[in-house]
Design an enzyme around this catalytic site. Structure first.
Site, mmCIF file in Angstrom:
data_model
loop_
_atom_site.group_PDB
_atom_site.id
_atom_site.type_symbol
_atom_site.label_atom_id
_atom_site.label_comp_id
_atom_site.label_asym_id
_atom_site.label_seq_id
_atom_site.Cartn_x
_atom_site.Cartn_y
_atom_site.Cartn_z
ATOM 1 N N HIS A 141 0.850 19.044 19.196
ATOM 2 C CA HIS A 141 2.247 19.399 18.967
ATOM 3 C C HIS A 141 2.393 20.420 17.859
ATOM 4 O O HIS A 141 3.417 20.490 17.220
ATOM 5 C CB HIS A 141 3.068 18.150 18.608
ATOM 6 C CG HIS A 141 3.210 17.205 19.754
ATOM 7 N ND1 HIS A 141 2.303 16.218 20.025
ATOM 8 C CD2 HIS A 141 4.137 17.128 20.730
ATOM 9 C CE1 HIS A 141 2.669 15.563 21.109
ATOM 10 N NE2 HIS A 141 3.780 16.085 21.564
ATOM 11 N N GLU B 56 3.453 21.265 34.782
ATOM 12 C CA GLU B 56 3.623 22.626 34.257
ATOM 13 C C GLU B 56 3.193 23.714 35.242
ATOM 14 O O GLU B 56 3.816 24.771 35.329
ATOM 15 C CB GLU B 56 2.842 22.780 32.937
ATOM 16 C CG GLU B 56 3.471 22.075 31.740
ATOM 17 C CD GLU B 56 3.324 20.561 31.760
ATOM 18 O OE1 GLU B 56 2.529 20.052 32.577
ATOM 19 O OE2 GLU B 56 3.983 19.877 30.972
#
Ligand SMILES: Cc1ncc(C[n+]2csc(CCOP(=O)(O)OP(=O)(O)O)c2C)c(N)n1
Ligand SMILES: [Mg+2]
Length: 803
Positions: free
Chosen positions: A592, A525
């Protein structure tokens, strides 16, 4: 001994001598600035100093190979490089030390950054791009070790894009992708994950970057054995070396005091990177720190006598000097002459800078002393005010703070008095604060006419019988239009390319627009954001995808330290129009569930944080942002990709406005503010509340940074007199921020009949599964009951206790 500094051009001895003496002059100039700069800190004129001493020679070599259009992404040691290219004068350096706030005098950041942070201007006064191919470029430094690395990757990747993409206007940014991105980093900072991630990504992507490691054996006080496996960065990185069969890095190791070897190394590196687009690592060893790390301490504390002696003998400037004499390029006398003149030059630059820095303060002080004199004359508090005045007079070198404190304190002693002298002091104080504050606070966002909040709304247009499609189709078809409309737009991330992202919002687009523009990346990322940052700095319009919002934390350092503050720290001289695309909200599971909005809002001031409730609104945000040039994060609602929405006709055109709320349901009893997926539950709750006679108004915040610039929520509260903010962030997170905006900034407290409240998720990370979600995040019953309780409190007869 080989004494030719040039490898490809034959030059006459005179030219050769001139070149070497010019380099020597810059080396001495830079060193003298370092020595005198440190003294400015030790004598209290400057707060902190960090300099480039001991790293002069390799920077001269790097400067010689650096061409127009190239970019630097470096760190605080690079003053010699900047001086060699004429991008930094001694006077600039001293102004930066003093933190002069006039950009004309302190061109690197108008006093916002500590010294040692370098920048060139990419923008014209009106915010448009300059022709970057006609100048030498430095992206804006940051203090965080290795923080320059992710951006470097993107700067280099831009060359690759410009070389290979068709139909793209590269006129201001590239000449066939021939530009090299030059990175510099200290030896110890190579331990950072950002460095290693960048090295790997650069090897995979094969982009033209040359990374110089300035190795002085230390990171502040900590020696090499703690930093690098095998105590040697080259050895540690050996596996990245390219071979006949496999791509990788060209690896060069060179001693930092060896002038000719350095010149050869850099010219080679430049050719390889520029022509072949192969990344190069140059490990420059045996460098020193003649004055230790910074002005904060002395290296005698942690270096052995032996090491100090070695550093003295191998100081690169000293060895350069010895080499010049050994080879007979010039005489001792001429060198002494050069050194003497430079010493004079730096001393006078320092004096001038200090005097320029102080002049304005002294003039302001004069006026303020006169005004204090005038107000004290008739005041019963004469003695107190005179003390303030005399204390100010005693400050020979006043700061802005001294002036502000004096005038503001004096005004307290004038409470209740009325006089023209007092009026004059009030005016002076207001004026002083109003003109001084912007010096520290402007350019957080664009101040140009095309700033993102200035882009007008264009509503979606629908046909008579609009087609109902999955949300992801609207996104996909909108992206299709955007990639057609903006040839410099690209998107990349994990699973973004071949399958068109995990939710297929880019389905089929790689086939249409190619693997460069719709690209898969490794799982990394930080450097995904770095790719976007560097490419955005070079005129491309990257959309960097973070697969799930929860994983943005890996990239948060780069976003907050580099992207969000770039415009601010360059005083508006650079911009980074990067769009982060991600998805979150209302999923289930600790990693999540996707709603750490408070974390983003608080760490990413300088970016826009957009939280669309559906894919049409999301598509409209992309359309808006591409018309502007500012960085933003768009959080798509993860559970919205498969929900049906009506398909607009004007895809790629309609624009969701930034900073505007939208009222989704009219009501008269209470204002409910929410955003993203939670809104669907709030709307459902509002319907159910109607059954017990409660009429709720529902407002979609939509853009969290900035929130509701027209203060429309206030109008709603004026009508309902009650307010509940609902989100799925932690208590005290984004909902508290929104509450603060409405109550304090918009002044809604005056119109409230009930205490304003927030309803948020629990403080813990959200548990997995349907029940985990129900018991972790605000659910429909929670919303219903909280609203009911507010109404019950104000009218228990009409709304009797629920349970
Ligand atoms: C992320 C981060 N951690 C720690 C620091 C504090 N710090 C500043 S410089 C430095 C040492 C860097 O050493 P090196 O990379 O070898 O560069 P040098 O100063 O020796 O040229 C440290 C630990 C920082 N600026 N950023
Ligand atoms: Mg070091």
């Amino acid at each position: 001994m080989d004494i030719s500094p040039q490898t490809s051009n034959d030059i006459s001895f005179d030219d050769f001598k001139t070149q070497i003496l010019n380099d020597y002059k810059i080396a001495v100039l830079s060193r003298t600035c370092s020595l005198m700069g440190r003294k400015e800190v030790l004598t209290g004129k400057a707060k902190f100093g960090i300099f480039g001493d001991g790293k002069e020679l390799p920077q001269l070599a790097m400067a010689r190979s650096f061409k127009d259009g190239d970019f630097r992404s470096g760190y605080y040691r690079d003053q010699t490089f900047m001086m060699a290219l004429g991008l930094l004068t001694p006077k600039d350096l001293f102004h930066a030390l003093y933190a002069t706030t006039d950009i004309a005098m302190e061109p690197m950041s108008a006093g916002r950054q500590m010294g040692g942070h370098y920048v060139t201007y990419s923008l014209n006064e009106d915010g448009s791009w300059r022709d970057l191919t006609k100048q030498k470029n430095s992206s804006a430094d940051i203090s965080c070790t290795a923080g320059q690395m992710p951006r470097l990757l993107g700067l280099a990747q831009a060359s690759k894009m410009y070389r290979h993409l068709k139909n793209i206007d590269s006129s201001k940014f590239s000449n066939n992708g021939d530009e090299v991105a030059w990175g510099t980093i200290g030896n110890a900072s190579t331990s950072e994950g950002m460095f290693l991630e960048t090295i790997n990504a650069g090897g995979v992507l094969q982009v033209p970057m040359v990374i110089s490691i300035w190795d002085d054996g230390y990171g502040i006080s900590v020696p090499a054995e703690y930093h690098a496996t095998k105590e040697d960065i080259s050895e540690m990185l050996e596996g990245f070396r390219r071979t006949e069969e496999k791509q990788g890095y060209e690896m060069i190791k060179v001693k930092g005091w060896d002038y000719t070897a350095l010149m050869h190394a850099y010219e080679n590196a430049s050719d390889i990177a520029r022509e072949e687009h192969v990344p190069v690592i140059i490990h420059v060893t045996e460098l020193t720190q003649p004055q230790g790390h910074s002005s904060s301490g002395s290296h005698e504390r942690y270096k052995s006598q032996e090491r100090l002696e070695w550093e003295k003998n191998n100081d690169c400037n000293k060895r350069f000097r010895e080499w010049i004499l050994e080879t007979g390029i010039t005489s001792e006398e001429e060198l002494k002459n050069i050194e003497k003149n430079i010493s004079k030059e730096v001393r006078s630059a320092k004096k001038e800078a200090w005097s320029e820095y102080l002049t304005i303060h002294k003039e302001q002080k004069k006026v303020l002393v006169r005004l204090l004199n005038e107000v004290s004359a008739k005041s019963p508090n004469k003695n107190f005010i005179n003390k303030i005045k005399n204390d100010l007079i005693a400050i020979e070198e006043p700061l802005k703070k001294d002036l502000a404190v004096s005038s503001r304190k004096a005004l307290r002693y004038l409470l209740g008095e009325e006089s023209t002298a007092k009026d004059a002091l009030v005016r002076w104080t207001d004026d002083f604060l109003n003109t001084t504050q912007p010096k520290y606070s402007t350019n957080l966002y664009s101040e140009a006419s095309n700033s993102a909040t200035n882009i007008s709304e264009i509503k979606p247009i629908y046909g008579q019988h609009p087609e109902k499609v999955d949300g992801r189709i609207i996104l996909r078809d909108n992206f299709d239009k955007l990639f057609e409309k903006y040839p410099n737009a690209l998107v990349f991330g994990e699973d973004t390319g071949a399958i068109g992202d995990v939710n297929q919002g880019l389905e089929g687009l790689q086939k249409k627009y190619g693997k460069l523009r719709i690209a898969d990346t490794g799982i990394r990322e930080t450097t995904i954001v770095g790719q976007g940052t560097g490419m955005a700095l070079r005129g491309l319009r990257p959309i960097a995808e973070i697969q799930y919002l929860d994983y943005i934390y890996y990239a948060l350092a780069t976003l907050t330290d580099d992207v969000a503050c770039l415009r601010y720290r360059t005083f508006g001289k650079q911009k980074v129009p990067l769009i982060i695309r991600t998805r979150g909200h209302r999923l289930e599971g600790i990693w999540h569930s996707g709603s750490p909005m408070g974390s983003l809002i608080h760490s990413l001031r300088g970016m826009y944080i957009l939280s669309p409730r559906n894919m049409t609104q999301a598509a409209g945000f992309y359309n808006t942002l591409l018309k502007s040039d500012e960085p933003a994060v768009i959080i798509e609602s993860l559970n919205g990709y498969r929900l049906k929405e009506e398909k607009p006709l004007n895809l790629g055109e309609f624009c969701t406005p930034i900073g505007r709320v939208e009222t989704l349901r009219k009501g008269s009893d209470i204002t409910l503010v929410s955003y993203g997926s939670t809104l669907r539950i709030v709307l459902q709750a509002a319907e159910e509340l109607k059954e017990v006679g409660i009429d709720a108004e529902v407002v979609d915040a939509q853009t969290l940074l900035p929130f509701d610039i027209n203060h429309d929520t206030l109008e709603s509260v004026k009508k309902t007199n009650r307010l509940l903010v609902i989100d799925e962030d932690v208590p005290g997170g984004c909902a508290a921020y929104i509450l603060n905006e409405i109550i304090e900034k918009q002044g809604a407290y005056k119109y409230l009949d009930s205490a304003p409240q927030t309803l948020t998720a629990k403080a813990h990370r959200p548990a997995y599964g349907t029940d985990g979600d129900y018991f972790s995040k605000p659910n429909l019953e929670d919303i219903f009951e909280r609203v009911y309780a507010i109404l019950h409190e104000s009218n228990p007869e009409e709304y009797p206790e629920l349970r």
